[in-house]
Enzyme design. Structure first.
Site, PDB file in Angstrom:
ATOM      1  N   HIS A   1      15.403  25.108 -39.957  1.00 53.78           N
ATOM      2  CA  HIS A   1      14.374  26.102 -40.304  1.00 53.78           C
ATOM      3  C   HIS A   1      14.909  27.100 -41.336  1.00 53.78           C
ATOM      4  CE1 HIS A   1      11.325  24.761 -37.583  1.00 53.78           C
ATOM      5  NE2 HIS A   1      12.013  25.011 -36.489  1.00 53.78           N
TER       6      HIS A   1
ATOM      7  N   HIS B   1      18.786  22.009 -35.571  1.00 55.36           N
ATOM      8  CA  HIS B   1      17.333  22.083 -35.786  1.00 55.36           C
ATOM      9  C   HIS B   1      16.958  23.491 -36.272  1.00 55.36           C
ATOM     10  CE1 HIS B   1      12.969  21.684 -34.873  1.00 55.36           C
ATOM     11  NE2 HIS B   1      13.105  22.947 -34.485  1.00 55.36           N
ATOM     12  N   GLU B   2      17.516  24.502 -35.621  1.00 56.35           N
ATOM     13  CA  GLU B   2      17.222  25.892 -36.037  1.00 56.35           C
ATOM     14  C   GLU B   2      17.795  26.162 -37.419  1.00 56.35           C
ATOM     15  OE1 GLU B   2      15.028  27.420 -34.526  1.00 56.35           O
ATOM     16  OE2 GLU B   2      15.034  26.256 -32.682  1.00 56.35           O
TER      17      GLU B   2
ATOM     18  N   HIS C   1      13.480  27.802 -45.077  1.00 58.77           N
ATOM     19  CA  HIS C   1      13.188  29.148 -45.584  1.00 58.77           C
ATOM     20  C   HIS C   1      13.889  29.369 -46.921  1.00 58.77           C
ATOM     21  CE1 HIS C   1      13.614  33.749 -45.142  1.00 58.77           C
ATOM     22  NE2 HIS C   1      12.445  33.471 -45.656  1.00 58.77           N
TER      23      HIS C   1
HETATM   24 ZN   LIG Z   1      11.712  24.474 -34.550  1.00 57.36          ZN
END
Ligand SMILES: [Zn+2]
Length: 231
Positions: free
Chosen positions: A103, A99-100, A107
Site C-alpha cells: 500500500h 502487503h501493507e 501511495h
Molecule cells: Zn490492504
C-alpha cells in the site's frame, strides 16, 4: 414498520459469507504463523526492505496493539504493524507486513485505484452515516424521492467497497512477488504465504458482496414503493 422477512433473504447470505471469510483469514494466519520464513526476517524488517528496494525511504514502520490491525496511513506515511506481524518471522508475519508495504508503494507511485479510494474516503464516511437515516425518514414521511436519495447515499458506500478490491489485490500481488523475488521466503513457501493474503482478500469480497446485497434489497424495496404501492 415491522421486521421484513425479505430482508433475511439478502442479509443471511451476506452474513454467512462475511463469517466464512473472517474464519478463513484467522485460520490461514494462525496456520502459517507457525511456519518460519526462509530468511528469518521479522515482518517489520521485511516491510522496510521492500520499501527500500523500491526507493521509498520516508515511510515509518511502527508497532500497534491488537491482532490483524495492520494498516498503512497515507496521510502521515506511517505503516502500523500488529505485534505478531511486526516482530514475528513467520510466513504470515512477512506476508501481511509486505502487503501493507505494498500500500505504501501504491501511495508513493500514485497508483490510480488508491488515489480514487482515498478521494472517496470523506464522502463515503458522510454518506454511510446519513443513508440509513435518510431512508428511514423517507419511509416515515412516505416520500419516495427521499428514500431514493438515501439509497443513492448507500450506493456510494458500495462503490467504495468495489474500488477497494483492486487496491487490496494489487498490494497482495506486490507482496507475493517481493517476498519470493527477494528471498524473504523460499520459492516453495511462496504459495503458502500467498494463501494468507488470498484469505484476507476474501474478506474484502465479502464486504463488497454484502454491500451489494443490501443495495439490491433497498432498490427492491424502494421500487416496490414507487410501483405497486406501499406495504
Ligand atoms: Zn490492504
Amino acid at each position: 414498520m415491522g421486521f421484513d422477512p425479505v430482508y433475511l433473504l439478502f442479509a443471511a447470505p451476506a452474513m454467512l459469507l462475511s463469517f466464512f471469510a473472517s474464519m478463513r483469514v484467522k485460520s490461514a494466519f494462525s496456520k502459517y504463523s507457525k511456519v518460519r520464513a526462509f530468511s528469518g526476517l521479522t515482518g517489520a524488517q521485511a516491510a522496510l526492505q521492500m520499501l527500500r528496494s523500491n526507493g521509498v525511504t520516508d515511510v515509518q514502520v511502527r508497532k500497534i496493539s491488537g491482532m490483524l490491525t495492520d494498516n498503512y496511513n497515507p496521510t502521515n506515511k506511517v505503516l502500523s504493524l500488529s505485534p505478531e506481524v511486526h516482530d514475528g518471522t513467520s510466513l504470515s508475519s512477512v506476508g501481511v507486513a509486505c502487503h501493507e508495504a505494498g500500500h505504501a508503494l501504491q501511495h508513493a507511485s500514485g497508483y490510480t485505484w488508491l488515489r480514487l479510494r482515498s478521494a472517496m474516503v470523506p464522502i463515503t464516511s458522510i454518506s454511510s452515516k446519513l443513508s440509513m437515516w435518510v431512508i428511514l425518514l423517507g419511509c416515515t414521511l412516505q416520500m419516495a424521492g427521499l428514500i431514493l436519495i438515501g439509497v443513492a447515499l448507500f450506493a456510494v458506500g458500495f462503490l467504495f467497497s468495489v474500488v477497494t478490491l483492486p487496491v487490496e489485490w494489487d498490494a497482495s500481488a506486490r507482496a507475493k512477488a517481493h517476498i519470493v523475488n527477494s528471498g524473504i521466503v523460499s520459492p516453495e513457501q511462496g504459495s503458502d504465504a500467498g494463501s494468507v493474503l488470498n484469505a484476507a482478500f476474501l474478506t474484502y469480497i465479502a464486504a463488497a458482496a454484502s454491500s451489494l446485497l443490501t443495495l439490491l434489497y433497498y432498490l427492491l424495496r424502494s421500487g416496490a414503493l414507487n410501483g405497486r404501492g406501499r406495504n
